[in-house]
Write an enzyme that holds these catalytic residues in place. Structure first.
Site: not given
Ligand code: URA
Length: 440
Positions: A84, A163, A170, A185, A189
């Protein structure tokens, strides 16, 4: 019986930097999901967290509340690893590293995001390929990971739904760049999708949410500590975001650049970072004994063309038109091109990278409000990197746009040469894409 708290008091406590209990945080997140807490109170809470931060216990409570707001998958196979990124400008590395790692034997359950603030989103980019399905039921997702080894989807109602809602809020309330909010966040996930290992690409610089290296390190440590709490392996690469990654910024242009990289003709920085991240995934998945061996395997897979074949297979598995690999005309790339020329000779000194993302949104390549439809065709193709020599009248970038945007593009040409790309008379050092590695 569930305890009842006061929404007002929870916001007020956080505002005064008093620690919230695990029960208070869980109650707040549950209330938002059930819509008994409205957007305006969640926005105030997020802003209070932005300014006051969170203790380790509070962060654990927030992450867990978001993680268990939906269903979770648990893979026992140690080769299930994901990556990620915290988001940047021109960041298309997932389209290269995921097929590389998958072709080397890693299984990848990738749940990626849409554009956030000034940064682009992997899911928006892949949707430039006609027919590509980014939503599927969790059972189908799980089966595909096991049988095909590579799946890329957007966030569903089932995976960390808290989220999904908070992320969108956000995005429009200036509460993205907070270490606890980003940690919760991302990790809600990643933990929900069940990967045994997670490789993080933490971006730092003008075009990233973390502007300073010390904040990028703190975010990396926060994410690694959360992964450890769940017995997941995790490593982080801190990478530069003071200029776009590669040359292409914009949905169709980025898909073309990714395919070119998979064909061995990509920009050096994009290939280097993708191979490094894929190598770390191969190592975390136990397919290589050391990260260095993982990187070697990643290089070999890329060179052999197997990664390109994996990418083609992924497009086909998910209903997309895989002929795009050999025919870029199948992408909805904008037809009008305007070159922006350098007004002086010298060396490229810097890019206002965040502004590049914001102007992409301005011309339709991203969203300004939640309901905006994305124009997959528009974008910027840069011809230079920091440190490159440039002559007066030479091309700095090409803007891809629509016929009816000509007046807007004339203004943008001036902004690019006056404010966004700085050219210096003195020599400038090139930037390194990989800054630091944290974890094993
Ligand atoms: N990527 C995400 O999934 N969440 C964030 O808060 C920032 C980048």
């Amino acid at each position: 019986m569930t305890q009842v708290f006061s929404t007002y008091e929870i916001i007020d406590k956080k505002k005064r930097a008093q620690d919230l209990s695990t029960e208070e945080i869980k109650w707040f997140i549950d209330g938002y999901l059930k819509k008994t807490i409205p957007d305006y109170q969640m926005s105030a809470f997020l802003m209070a967290v932005y300014f006051q931060g969170m203790s380790v216990t509070e962060l654990a409570a927030l992450t867990d509340s978001m993680l268990y707001s939906g269903k979770t998958i648990n893979f026992t196979d140690p080769t299930v690893v994901d990556k990620h990124s915290t988001g940047g400008i021109g960041d298309k590395a997932s389209f290269i590293l995921a097929p590389i790692a998958a072709a080397a034997g890693v299984k990848i359950p990738m749940v990626a995001g849409r554009s956030l603030g000034f940064t682009g989103g992997t899911i928006d980019k892949i949707e430039a390929i006609k027919g590509f399905k980014t939503q599927m039921p969790l059972d189908e997702f799980k089966n595909m990971v096991t049988k095909r080894g590579l799946v890329l989807i957007g966030q569903t109602e089932e995976i960390a739904p808290a989220d999904k809602l908070i992320y969108a809020l956000r995005d429009v309330t200036a509460t993205i760049d907070s270490i606890p909010l980003i940690t919760a966040s991302i990790m809600s996930k990643k933990l929900a999708e069940g990967a045994r290992g997670i490789v993080m690409d933490i971006k730092v610089g003008h075009g990233a949410f973390m502007k300073k290296i010390k904040d990028a390190r703190a975010l990396a440590k926060s994410i690694i500590a959360t992964a450890k709490r769940f017995d997941r392996k995790c490593t982080a690469i801190i990478s530069d975001m003071n200029q776009p990654l590669g040359f292409a910024v914009g949905n169709s242009l980025e898909i073309i650049e990714s395919i070119e990289t998979l064909k061995g003709r990509g920009p050096a920085d994009l290939e280097l970072l993708s191979v490094e991240l894929a190598g770390q995934m191969i190592y975390l998945g136990g397919i290589a004994k050391t990260p260095a061996e993982g990187i070697k395997k990643a290089q070999a897979v890329l060179k052999s063309g197997k990664a390109l074949e994996k990418f083609r297979e992924m497009i086909k598995n998910q209903g997309g038109d895989e002929r795009v690999i050999g025919n870029y005309d199948l992408l909805p790339l904008a037809k009008v091109k305007t070159d922006v020329l350098s007004e002086k000779s010298g060396y490229v000194q810097s890019f206002e990278n965040q502004a590049i993302g914001q102007y992409l949104n301005e011309i339709g390549g991203g969203r300004k409000v939640k309901t905006d439809k994305i124009d997959f065709g528009v974008g910027f193709y840069f011809h230079k990197k920091v440190g490159d020599p440039v002559k007066k009248g030479e091309k700095l970038l090409t803007i891809y746009h629509n016929e009816n945007q000509k007046a807007q593009i004339q203004d943008l040409k001036k902004i690019f040469t006056k404010e966004i790309i700085k050219v210096s008379a003195k020599k400038v050092k090139a930037l390194k894409v990989i800054i630091e590695k944290i974890g094993k």
